[in-house]
Design a protein around this motif. Structure first.
Motif, PDB file in Angstrom:
ATOM      1  N   MET A 161       0.837  -1.206   0.000  1.00 17.16           N
ATOM      2  CA  MET A 161       0.000   0.000   0.000  1.00 17.16           C
ATOM      3  C   MET A 161       0.866   1.248   0.000  1.00 17.16           C
ATOM      4  SD  MET A 161      -3.036  -0.381   2.818  1.00 17.16           S
ATOM      5  CE  MET A 161      -1.940  -0.885   4.147  1.00 17.16           C
ATOM      6  N   PRO A 162       0.383   2.338  -0.570  1.00 14.63           N
ATOM      7  CA  PRO A 162       1.113   3.603  -0.458  1.00 14.63           C
ATOM      8  C   PRO A 162       1.207   4.103   0.995  1.00 14.63           C
ATOM      9  CG  PRO A 162      -0.463   3.702  -2.273  1.00 14.63           C
ATOM     10  CD  PRO A 162      -0.742   2.437  -1.517  1.00 14.63           C
ATOM     11  N   THR A 163       0.171   3.822   1.808  1.00 16.16           N
ATOM     12  CA  THR A 163       0.109   4.377   3.170  1.00 16.16           C
ATOM     13  C   THR A 163       0.136   3.273   4.217  1.00 16.16           C
ATOM     14  OG1 THR A 163      -1.255   6.188   2.325  1.00 16.16           O
ATOM     15  CG2 THR A 163      -1.193   5.897   4.715  1.00 16.16           C
ATOM     16  N   PRO A 164       1.120   3.285   5.130  1.00 14.34           N
ATOM     17  CA  PRO A 164       1.118   2.292   6.212  1.00 14.34           C
ATOM     18  C   PRO A 164      -0.037   2.535   7.180  1.00 14.34           C
ATOM     19  CG  PRO A 164       2.833   3.933   6.585  1.00 14.34           C
ATOM     20  CD  PRO A 164       2.241   4.239   5.251  1.00 14.34           C
ATOM     21  N   ARG A 165      -0.650   1.479   7.675  1.00 11.64           N
ATOM     22  CA  ARG A 165      -1.770   1.614   8.625  1.00 11.64           C
ATOM     23  C   ARG A 165      -2.192   0.252   9.172  1.00 11.64           C
ATOM     24  NH1 ARG A 165      -6.288   3.441   4.218  1.00 11.64           N
ATOM     25  NH2 ARG A 165      -4.828   3.383   2.504  1.00 11.64           N
ATOM     26  N   TYR A 166      -2.955   0.314  10.259  1.00 14.38           N
ATOM     27  CA  TYR A 166      -3.594  -0.889  10.795  1.00 14.38           C
ATOM     28  C   TYR A 166      -5.043  -0.552  11.092  1.00 14.38           C
ATOM     29  CZ  TYR A 166      -2.970   1.109  15.504  1.00 14.38           C
ATOM     30  OH  TYR A 166      -3.003   1.923  16.602  1.00 14.38           O
ATOM     31  N   ASP A 167      -5.848  -1.563  11.334  1.00 13.67           N
ATOM     32  CA  ASP A 167      -7.290  -1.389  11.575  1.00 13.67           C
ATOM     33  C   ASP A 167      -7.976  -0.623  10.453  1.00 13.67           C
ATOM     34  OD1 ASP A 167      -7.270  -2.819  13.897  1.00 13.67           O
ATOM     35  OD2 ASP A 167      -7.250  -1.089  15.236  1.00 13.67           O
ATOM     36  N   ALA A 168      -7.530  -0.849   9.213  1.00 14.38           N
ATOM     37  CA  ALA A 168      -8.170  -0.196   8.072  1.00 14.38           C
ATOM     38  C   ALA A 168      -9.491  -0.893   7.743  1.00 14.38           C
ATOM     39  CB  ALA A 168      -7.242  -0.227   6.867  1.00 14.38           C
ATOM     40  N   ASN A 169     -10.331  -0.202   7.000  1.00 14.18           N
ATOM     41  CA  ASN A 169     -11.588  -0.777   6.535  1.00 14.18           C
ATOM     42  C   ASN A 169     -11.416  -1.225   5.090  1.00 14.18           C
ATOM     43  OD1 ASN A 169     -13.326  -0.036   8.893  1.00 14.18           O
ATOM     44  ND2 ASN A 169     -12.568   1.979   8.342  1.00 14.18           N
ATOM     45  N   THR A 170     -11.625  -2.501   4.835  1.00 17.28           N
ATOM     46  CA  THR A 170     -11.430  -3.025   3.482  1.00 17.28           C
ATOM     47  C   THR A 170     -12.745  -3.534   2.911  1.00 17.28           C
ATOM     48  OG1 THR A 170     -10.846  -5.202   4.360  1.00 17.28           O
ATOM     49  CG2 THR A 170      -9.032  -3.678   3.896  1.00 17.28           C
ATOM     50  N   HIS A 171     -12.871  -3.423   1.588  1.00 17.45           N
ATOM     51  CA  HIS A 171     -14.090  -3.890   0.920  1.00 17.45           C
ATOM     52  C   HIS A 171     -13.748  -4.255  -0.515  1.00 17.45           C
ATOM     53  CE1 HIS A 171     -18.416  -4.309   0.348  1.00 17.45           C
ATOM     54  NE2 HIS A 171     -18.304  -3.641  -0.786  1.00 17.45           N
ATOM     55  N   LEU A 172     -14.285  -5.380  -0.961  1.00 13.73           N
ATOM     56  CA  LEU A 172     -14.014  -5.872  -2.305  1.00 13.73           C
ATOM     57  C   LEU A 172     -15.209  -5.574  -3.206  1.00 13.73           C
ATOM     58  CD1 LEU A 172     -11.705  -7.541  -3.687  1.00 13.73           C
ATOM     59  CD2 LEU A 172     -13.155  -9.540  -3.296  1.00 13.73           C
ATOM     60  N   LEU A 173     -14.955  -4.865  -4.306  1.00  9.72           N
ATOM     61  CA  LEU A 173     -15.967  -4.617  -5.326  1.00  9.72           C
ATOM     62  C   LEU A 173     -15.393  -5.106  -6.649  1.00  9.72           C
ATOM     63  CD1 LEU A 173     -17.478  -1.036  -4.737  1.00  9.72           C
ATOM     64  CD2 LEU A 173     -18.652  -3.221  -4.570  1.00  9.72           C
ATOM     65  N   GLY A 174     -15.895  -6.218  -7.137  1.00  9.81           N
ATOM     66  CA  GLY A 174     -15.342  -6.778  -8.369  1.00  9.81           C
ATOM     67  C   GLY A 174     -13.880  -7.143  -8.177  1.00  9.81           C
ATOM     68  N   ASN A 175     -13.027  -6.579  -9.023  1.00 12.57           N
ATOM     69  CA  ASN A 175     -11.587  -6.839  -8.924  1.00 12.57           C
ATOM     70  C   ASN A 175     -10.846  -5.730  -8.182  1.00 12.57           C
ATOM     71  OD1 ASN A 175     -11.247  -9.375 -10.309  1.00 12.57           O
ATOM     72  ND2 ASN A 175     -11.884  -8.309 -12.153  1.00 12.57           N
ATOM     73  N   LYS A 176     -11.583  -4.909  -7.466  1.00 12.02           N
ATOM     74  CA  LYS A 176     -10.951  -3.795  -6.768  1.00 12.02           C
ATOM     75  C   LYS A 176     -11.094  -3.949  -5.253  1.00 12.02           C
ATOM     76  CE  LYS A 176     -10.890  -0.230 -10.294  1.00 12.02           C
ATOM     77  NZ  LYS A 176     -11.075  -1.054 -11.465  1.00 12.02           N
TER      78      LYS A 176
END
Length: 354
Positions: A161-176
């Motif tokens: 990722m460009p930005t280091p982080r933890y506890d991020a919110n992730t979501h899959l839409l298609g291939n993204k």
């Protein structure tokens, strides 16, 4: 499908947890809910694995995890539950990875992470787990994106990722794979980035409009990211304050909606349960300007464009874990002064649950 009115939503208390629990992880396999790990009343991570049985309204204890942990990342791969990282008994991040086969009722150790991490965000694409970010033993956030192949039992590194982080919110839409917010050394970040699985490349999206932590995150069926409430942070730590404001990102337009196009919640709150249920955004419990945890619940009506109060939860709490199973919202455990054993479900009245 018609959007239910506020008075059609109904709470029902279900069998209480075997003991108070917080920072546990909920997972669904075949329409059944599993509860993994978490912290007990003494703040110790535990190895528990429990299955909720709606038929008998009871909790069934299953073989415990080989490793006690809280705040683990969990992915469902077929009929197996992959458990990754989290915090161990010594309060340090874990690198150990284990998998539970729901058919066999057995745990197996799998290939460990390259390093111990907590605060990983995980999602599944085409039978493989994608694990994003995390915080290492040095308390610094990571940019790592790694993919787990169950058949080969191998973790492969993908472009970071460009930005280091933890506890991020992730979501899959298609291939993204969208990655929004998260934290760096306890400070919230506004970074919003998307990984294209086909081209294996990251794109930076317009930043989140404000720094907020302990807010609600909902992805609706139109592919919109909705950030709700939480603690807004100004320049200094002292200026953190509860908010009822909402920000919405439209993935089709690639922009954040203007503030006049969004409707604030009725109540300022943070650390609450949030879900998209029967066409409505729903928020429940959390912390606000009351001296104790909230029991209030509200839902947004998309046609009337307003938030409406629903019946309150039976047990006020914050830091609860929640999951949607079969168009019903289950809110499990959490904190009200001490870890809670409360377990209740929100559903539309006509549909008797038990």
């Amino acid at each position: 499908m018609a959007v239910p009115s506020a008075n059609e939503f109904h709470w029902q208390s279900l069998a209480r947890l075997p003991s108070g629990r917080v920072y546990h992880t909920l997972s669904e396999v075949g329409g059944q809910m599993y509860m993994l790990g978490g912290c007990d009343a003494a703040g110790r991570p535990c190895p528990g694995l429990e299955l909720y049985s709606p038929e008998g309204d009871r909790w069934i204890s299953l073989p415990t995890m080989p490793t006690s942990r809280a705040g683990a990342a969990v992915a469902v791969l077929g009929k197996q539950i992959l458990v990754v990282g989290g915090v161990g008994e010594d309060q340090s991040p874990l690198k150990v990875v284990e998998i539970y086969n729901t058919d066999e009722g057995r745990w197996r150790k799998r290939s460990s992470l390259r390093e111990a991490l907590m605060g990983i965000s995980i999602t599944v694409k085409d039978g493989r787990a994608l694990a994003v970010g995390g915080m290492g033993s040095d308390l610094l956030p990571r940019t790592i994106l790694q993919q787990y192949d169950l058949r080969k039992d191998v973790w492969a590194l993908l472009p970071p990722m460009p930005t280091p982080r933890y506890d991020a919110n992730t979501h899959l839409l298609g291939n993204k794979l969208y990655v929004a917010g998260g934290r760096q050394c306890k400070r919230p970040v506004k970074a919003f980035e998307v990984f294209d699985i086909e081209t294996r490349s990251w794109t930076t999206l317009p930043m989140m409009p404000c720094k907020r932590s302990y807010g609600g995150v909902i992805w609706d069926t139109a592919g919109r990211l909705c950030l709700l409430g939480g603690l807004r942070q100004g320049g200094g730590h002292q200026s953190s304050k509860f908010t009822k404001n909402i920000n919405i990102f439209d993935t089709n337009q690639g922009t954040w909606l203007k503030s006049e196009e969004t409707v604030a919640m009725k109540t300022k709150r943070a650390d609450f349960a949030a879900a998209f249920l029967r066409g409505r955004m729903v928020v429940a419990g959390g912390l606000g300007h009351e001296p104790s945890a909230l029991d209030t619940v509200e839902a947004f009506h998309p046609l009337r464009k307003k938030w409406e109060r629903l019946a309150p939860m039976t047990f006020s709490r914050c830091s609860a874990s929640s999951i949607i199973i079969r168009d019903r919202l289950l809110v499990v455990g959490g904190v009200n002064q001490v870890p809670s054993s409360a377990h209740e479900i929100l559903y539309v009245k006509e549909e008797e649950y038990l």
